[in-house]
Design a protein around this motif. Structure first.
Motif, mmCIF file in Angstrom:
data_model
loop_
_atom_site.group_PDB
_atom_site.id
_atom_site.type_symbol
_atom_site.label_atom_id
_atom_site.label_comp_id
_atom_site.label_asym_id
_atom_site.label_seq_id
_atom_site.Cartn_x
_atom_site.Cartn_y
_atom_site.Cartn_z
ATOM 1 N N ASP A 59 -1.584 2.556 21.843
ATOM 2 C CA ASP A 59 -1.128 3.373 20.686
ATOM 3 C C ASP A 59 0.418 2.833 20.181
ATOM 4 O O ASP A 59 0.901 2.616 18.909
ATOM 5 C CB ASP A 59 -0.874 4.728 20.995
ATOM 6 C CG ASP A 59 -2.398 5.386 20.972
ATOM 7 O OD1 ASP A 59 -3.278 4.609 20.503
ATOM 8 O OD2 ASP A 59 -2.441 6.457 21.617
ATOM 9 N N LEU A 94 -3.848 4.966 12.394
ATOM 10 C CA LEU A 94 -3.943 6.401 12.559
ATOM 11 C C LEU A 94 -5.267 6.595 12.374
ATOM 12 O O LEU A 94 -6.109 7.578 12.944
ATOM 13 C CB LEU A 94 -2.945 7.195 11.739
ATOM 14 C CG LEU A 94 -1.853 7.647 12.526
ATOM 15 C CD1 LEU A 94 -0.863 8.415 11.460
ATOM 16 C CD2 LEU A 94 -1.972 8.560 13.594
ATOM 17 N N LEU A 98 -4.127 8.191 7.717
ATOM 18 C CA LEU A 98 -5.527 8.737 8.339
ATOM 19 C C LEU A 98 -6.674 8.068 7.316
ATOM 20 O O LEU A 98 -7.661 8.358 7.823
ATOM 21 C CB LEU A 98 -5.532 10.181 8.268
ATOM 22 C CG LEU A 98 -4.189 10.703 9.262
ATOM 23 C CD1 LEU A 98 -4.111 12.261 8.858
ATOM 24 C CD2 LEU A 98 -4.750 10.678 10.771
ATOM 25 N N ALA A 123 -2.128 10.472 18.369
ATOM 26 C CA ALA A 123 -1.573 10.267 17.323
ATOM 27 C C ALA A 123 -0.035 10.441 17.213
ATOM 28 O O ALA A 123 0.533 9.643 16.517
ATOM 29 C CB ALA A 123 -2.078 11.103 16.207
#
Length: 440
Positions: free
Chosen positions: A56, A68, A201, A272
């Motif tokens: 990440d 993401l 997203l 996230a």
């Protein structure tokens, strides 16, 4: 042609804690949910171990908010696959390892066991390195010494296992709360771009077309959908004392799915959050080269202007490593007992698993220096992703088989969805392997 299970399991999964936690009668939602809450948290910690941190951080620092969407899609995959795992455990009375041992020939079962052990070793490698890094950042302990110190958690885990399964669940939840609080603070002071988050997203073609992004993306997939967690969940869901009736099994599946979904939603927030923090603090400040946990720790305070940022980052890392250690221990016990029907002392099983992880971590650090730690963490997650299909395909086959699952078999729609998920996972892994070998 499908067929029923060949025989009943010789022993209950995790027999020392099987059916030890009572559940209430009646249909009160919150009362039942409280009774079934717990296994999902243990599964969720595997989705936020130090290996996730490395992938990440690398994704956020190098590519901003772009990946993401990979975390979101991976989390959705995880929720669906963990639902299948818990359903298999409740409906069949078998964990995934027992089911494989029952359904396949001995050579196939041994092969699947070996593949799963590789996945557990890769996961444990991430935990060893992550915990050693946290000890260095917080207390100045050298990495090599920290790697050796991680052997001691063998005895710590054994102590808590003897106190009962609810105690382990409570410890895991407490450490999860620590991690959530740390990252909530980090995100608050980093002031990330809301537009960037919303845009990230949405899946983008560059993830597949760019080899560097694809490598990190598959690492995120491997770190998010973890193969040993499928074995773990199918077992620990059976710690609840339910009757052997379709009505009670349906109730257990319903509330266990709520538990799993809520817990994995929390894991999505953490994963996230790590990527968003890296994107806001590093990518947004022309520090795209920061892909190492140690670099992130050193730069958080000056970049964010807070003396607490780095400390809380390291505290969360240590909590993450210790949490994942607990679940890795249980998963190792489950797969060895389920595939081989082999039972050895828990301390010996854990010591063997930890040594398999410690030896490569120790020698790579010794020979190449601490600069290779970050690369080793990301590589461990790619290894995990490569093993994933060997756990997912049997799980999909079993849960879609009416002869084996009865009324709890997957619907045609769900079975189609999970086969698509399986194909995506297998296709991405084969594509990455082709790139690594120079074929693509």
């Amino acid at each position: 042609m499908s067929s029923p299970w060949r025989s009943s399991p010789k022993m209950k999964s995790l027999s020392e804690v099987f059916g030890t936690i009572p559940v209430p009668t009646g249909n009160g939602f919150w009362k039942n949910l409280r009774a079934f809450m717990g296994p999902g948290f243990l599964v969720a910690v595997g989705y936020m171990d130090p290996g996730n941190w490395a992938t990440d951080l690398a994704g956020g620092a190098s590519f901003g908010y772009t990946l993401l969407s990979v975390i979101l899609v991976s989390s959705i995959f995880a929720i669906i696959l963990q639902h299948l795992a818990l359903k298999l455990g409740v409906a069949s009375g078998r964990d995934l390892a027992q089911a494989c041992g029952d359904a396949f020939s001995k050579p196939v079962a041994i092969f699947l066991w070996l593949v799963c052990e590789i996945a557990i070793a890769a996961c444990d490698l991430a935990e060893v390195i992550g915990s050693a890094l946290a000890l260095q950042l917080l207390f100045g302990i050298p990495i090599l010494a920290g790697i050796v110190i991680t052997i001691l958690d063998v005895f710590l885990i054994l102590y808590f296992q003897n106190k009962g399964f609810k105690v382990i669940e409570s410890i895991v939840l407490s450490l999860l709360i620590v991690i959530v609080c740390c990252f909530a603070y980090e995100l608050f002071i980093s002031q990330p771009s809301i537009a960037g988050i919303l845009g990230g997203l949405v899946p983008q073609t560059s993830v597949v077309m760019n080899p560097s992004q694809l490598y990190v993306a598959i690492g995120i997939l491997g770190a998010t959908v973890m193969p040993h967690n499928l074995y773990l969940h199918s077992s620990i869901v059976q710690t609840r004392a339910i009757k052997d009736t379709d009505e009670d099994k349906a109730k257990a599946i319903k509330y266990a799915t709520w538990d799993s979904t809520l817990s994995l939603g929390l894991a999505f927030f953490i994963n996230a959050g790590i990527l968003i923090l890296a994107a806001a603090a590093f990518h947004g400040n022309n520090l795209q080269h920061v892909a190492d946990i140690r670099d992130a720790y050193q730069l958080l305070d000056p970049v964010l202007g807070s003396q607490l940022a780095s400390i809380l980052f390291a505290v969360a890392l240590l909590a993450s490593g210790q949490n994942a250690t607990l679940t890795g221990t249980l998963a190792g016990q489950i797969v060895m007992e389920g595939f081989l029907d082999l039972r050895i002392a828990p301390w010996l099983r854990r010591l063997i698993t930890r040594l398999i992880a410690i030896i490569p971590a120790f020698f790579i650090t010794w020979i190449y220096g601490e600069s290779k730690i970050g690369e080793l963490l990301v590589f461990s997650q790619v290894v995990l992703s490569m093993q994933l299909s060997f756990a997912v395909i049997p799980l999909v086959l079993f849960t879609g088989d009416k002869q084996k699952m009865g009324k709890f078999a997957n619907s045609s729609l769900l079975q189609g969805i999970v086969w698509v998920i399986t194909a995506i996972i297998l296709g991405l892994n084969m594509y990455l392997l082709g790139q690594v070998l120079g074929f693509l």
